[in-house]
Design a protein around this motif. Structure first.
Motif, PDB file in Angstrom:
ATOM      1  N   MET A   1       0.922  -1.183  -0.059  1.00 48.84           N
ATOM      2  CA  MET A   1       0.168   0.045   0.125  1.00 48.84           C
ATOM      3  C   MET A   1       0.924   1.156  -0.018  1.00 48.84           C
ATOM      4  O   MET A   1       2.228   1.086   0.251  1.00 48.84           O
ATOM      5  N   PHE A   2       0.373   2.274  -0.534  1.00 42.83           N
ATOM      6  CA  PHE A   2       0.967   3.562  -0.452  1.00 42.83           C
ATOM      7  C   PHE A   2       0.157   4.686   0.010  1.00 42.83           C
ATOM      8  O   PHE A   2      -1.116   4.967  -0.320  1.00 42.83           O
ATOM      9  N   VAL A   3       0.822   5.530   0.993  1.00 41.03           N
ATOM     10  CA  VAL A   3       0.174   6.785   1.237  1.00 41.03           C
ATOM     11  C   VAL A   3       0.752   7.964   0.485  1.00 41.03           C
ATOM     12  O   VAL A   3       1.760   7.744   0.299  1.00 41.03           O
ATOM     13  N   ILE A   4       0.020   8.645  -0.358  1.00 50.60           N
ATOM     14  CA  ILE A   4       0.452   9.777  -1.046  1.00 50.60           C
ATOM     15  C   ILE A   4       0.280  11.070  -0.423  1.00 50.60           C
ATOM     16  O   ILE A   4      -1.065  11.185  -0.468  1.00 50.60           O
ATOM     17  N   LEU A   5       0.964  11.726  -0.077  1.00 49.43           N
ATOM     18  CA  LEU A   5       0.718  13.210   0.668  1.00 49.43           C
ATOM     19  C   LEU A   5       1.104  14.082  -0.623  1.00 49.43           C
ATOM     20  O   LEU A   5       2.039  14.253  -1.208  1.00 49.43           O
ATOM     21  N   ASP A  54       1.683  -1.816  -7.488  1.00 50.70           N
ATOM     22  CA  ASP A  54       2.498  -3.127  -7.574  1.00 50.70           C
ATOM     23  C   ASP A  54       3.792  -2.401  -6.775  1.00 50.70           C
ATOM     24  O   ASP A  54       4.803  -3.512  -6.618  1.00 50.70           O
ATOM     25  N   SER A  55       4.142  -1.231  -7.314  1.00 54.14           N
ATOM     26  CA  SER A  55       5.720  -0.730  -6.711  1.00 54.14           C
ATOM     27  C   SER A  55       5.289   0.680  -6.878  1.00 54.14           C
ATOM     28  O   SER A  55       4.668   1.322  -7.087  1.00 54.14           O
ATOM     29  N   GLU A  56       6.571   1.369  -6.023  1.00 56.37           N
ATOM     30  CA  GLU A  56       6.508   2.660  -6.041  1.00 56.37           C
ATOM     31  C   GLU A  56       6.667   3.477  -7.160  1.00 56.37           C
ATOM     32  O   GLU A  56       6.107   4.554  -7.429  1.00 56.37           O
ATOM     33  N   ASP A  57       7.181   2.823  -8.228  1.00 58.99           N
ATOM     34  CA  ASP A  57       7.337   3.328  -9.669  1.00 58.99           C
ATOM     35  C   ASP A  57       5.898   3.472 -10.172  1.00 58.99           C
ATOM     36  O   ASP A  57       5.475   4.328 -10.836  1.00 58.99           O
ATOM     37  N   GLU A  58       5.070   2.377  -9.990  1.00 61.89           N
ATOM     38  CA  GLU A  58       3.571   2.635 -10.565  1.00 61.89           C
ATOM     39  C   GLU A  58       2.942   3.593  -9.690  1.00 61.89           C
ATOM     40  O   GLU A  58       2.241   4.543 -10.400  1.00 61.89           O
ATOM     41  N   ALA A  59       3.141   3.880  -8.278  1.00 61.95           N
ATOM     42  CA  ALA A  59       2.577   4.943  -7.701  1.00 61.95           C
ATOM     43  C   ALA A  59       2.889   6.286  -8.219  1.00 61.95           C
ATOM     44  O   ALA A  59       2.186   7.169  -8.586  1.00 61.95           O
ATOM     45  N   TRP A  60       4.073   6.437  -8.646  1.00 61.71           N
ATOM     46  CA  TRP A  60       4.822   7.645  -9.039  1.00 61.71           C
ATOM     47  C   TRP A  60       4.074   7.889 -10.454  1.00 61.71           C
ATOM     48  O   TRP A  60       3.921   9.013 -10.986  1.00 61.71           O
ATOM     49  N   MET A  62       1.273   7.310 -11.552  1.00 59.83           N
ATOM     50  CA  MET A  62       0.007   7.797 -11.219  1.00 59.83           C
ATOM     51  C   MET A  62       0.090   9.496 -10.905  1.00 59.83           C
ATOM     52  O   MET A  62      -0.433  10.200 -11.497  1.00 59.83           O
ATOM     53  N   VAL A  63       1.052   9.571  -9.963  1.00 57.38           N
ATOM     54  CA  VAL A  63       1.295  10.971  -9.509  1.00 57.38           C
ATOM     55  C   VAL A  63       1.733  11.887 -10.649  1.00 57.38           C
ATOM     56  O   VAL A  63       1.253  13.082 -10.784  1.00 57.38           O
ATOM     57  N   LYS A  64       2.382  11.338 -11.690  1.00 55.51           N
ATOM     58  CA  LYS A  64       2.982  12.327 -12.679  1.00 55.51           C
ATOM     59  C   LYS A  64       2.132  12.533 -13.645  1.00 55.51           C
ATOM     60  O   LYS A  64       2.257  13.634 -14.418  1.00 55.51           O
ATOM     61  N   GLY A  65       0.834  12.233 -13.736  1.00 54.64           N
ATOM     62  CA  GLY A  65      -0.182  12.354 -14.656  1.00 54.64           C
ATOM     63  C   GLY A  65      -1.174  13.174 -14.146  1.00 54.64           C
ATOM     64  O   GLY A  65      -1.795  13.736 -14.642  1.00 54.64           O
ATOM     65  N   ASP A  66      -1.217  13.593 -12.712  1.00 52.93           N
ATOM     66  CA  ASP A  66      -2.174  14.221 -11.852  1.00 52.93           C
ATOM     67  C   ASP A  66      -1.748  15.642 -12.514  1.00 52.93           C
ATOM     68  O   ASP A  66      -0.980  16.318 -12.528  1.00 52.93           O
ATOM     69  N   PRO A  67      -3.245  16.446 -12.889  1.00 52.17           N
ATOM     70  CA  PRO A  67      -2.887  17.684 -13.139  1.00 52.17           C
ATOM     71  C   PRO A  67      -2.433  18.553 -11.975  1.00 52.17           C
ATOM     72  O   PRO A  67      -1.563  19.497 -12.496  1.00 52.17           O
ATOM     73  N   PHE A  68      -2.436  18.314 -10.998  1.00 55.56           N
ATOM     74  CA  PHE A  68      -1.708  19.202  -9.718  1.00 55.56           C
ATOM     75  C   PHE A  68      -0.291  18.967 -10.017  1.00 55.56           C
ATOM     76  O   PHE A  68       0.355  20.141  -9.836  1.00 55.56           O
ATOM     77  N   TYR A  69       0.376  17.805 -10.477  1.00 54.62           N
ATOM     78  CA  TYR A  69       1.595  17.675 -10.611  1.00 54.62           C
ATOM     79  C   TYR A  69       2.243  18.212 -12.000  1.00 54.62           C
ATOM     80  O   TYR A  69       3.091  19.109 -12.164  1.00 54.62           O
ATOM     81  N   THR A  70       1.359  18.011 -13.043  1.00 54.46           N
ATOM     82  CA  THR A  70       1.616  18.513 -14.404  1.00 54.46           C
ATOM     83  C   THR A  70       1.730  19.918 -14.445  1.00 54.46           C
ATOM     84  O   THR A  70       2.141  20.512 -15.438  1.00 54.46           O
ATOM     85  N   ARG A  71       0.875  20.695 -13.859  1.00 55.25           N
ATOM     86  CA  ARG A  71       0.601  22.205 -13.727  1.00 55.25           C
ATOM     87  C   ARG A  71       1.439  22.986 -12.603  1.00 55.25           C
ATOM     88  O   ARG A  71       1.188  24.035 -12.484  1.00 55.25           O
ATOM     89  N   GLY A  72       2.312  22.054 -12.068  1.00 52.02           N
ATOM     90  CA  GLY A  72       3.240  22.727 -11.202  1.00 52.02           C
ATOM     91  C   GLY A  72       2.358  23.245  -9.766  1.00 52.02           C
ATOM     92  O   GLY A  72       2.746  24.194  -9.043  1.00 52.02           O
TER      93      GLY A  72
END
Length: 95
Positions: A1-5, A54-60, A62-72
């Motif tokens: 499991m992953f907690v993403i803050l 399945d992995s931290e890479d897979e969680a990242w 997901m994060v890297k496609g999030d509009p909050f991430y892509t829009r800085g």
């Protein structure tokens, strides 16, 4: 499991217009069974996401496609943990 803050890097007034895009983006991960819970911090300084990947890479990924991430608008901490106990109504999530 992953907690993403999620930590906003902009004022709430700058983040708020993108909230619906963020929620829409997360829906695909709920549909695929990856996300379990998510929501804003009560201080409106970010959010918290609980997911199964399945992995931290897979969680990242997901994060890297999030509009909050892509829009800085936010930075993220991805924390892996092994859930070993749960309240009775959530035990099935332990796998």
């Amino acid at each position: 499991m992953f907690v993403i803050l999620v930590h906003y890097t902009k004022r709430w007034e700058e983040v708020e217009p993108d909230v619906e895009d963020h929620k829409t983006y997360l829906e695909r991960f709920y549909a695929s069974g990856h996300l379990l819970f998510s929501g804003p911090q009560t201080t409106r300084t970010g959010g918290v996401i609980l997911g199964r990947f399945d992995s931290e890479d897979e969680a990242w990924e997901m994060v890297k496609g999030d509009p909050f991430y892509t829009r800085g608008l936010a930075k993220y901490d991805v924390i892996s943990f092994r859930a070993t106990k749960a309240a009775p109504e959530f035990r099935e999530l332990l796998g």
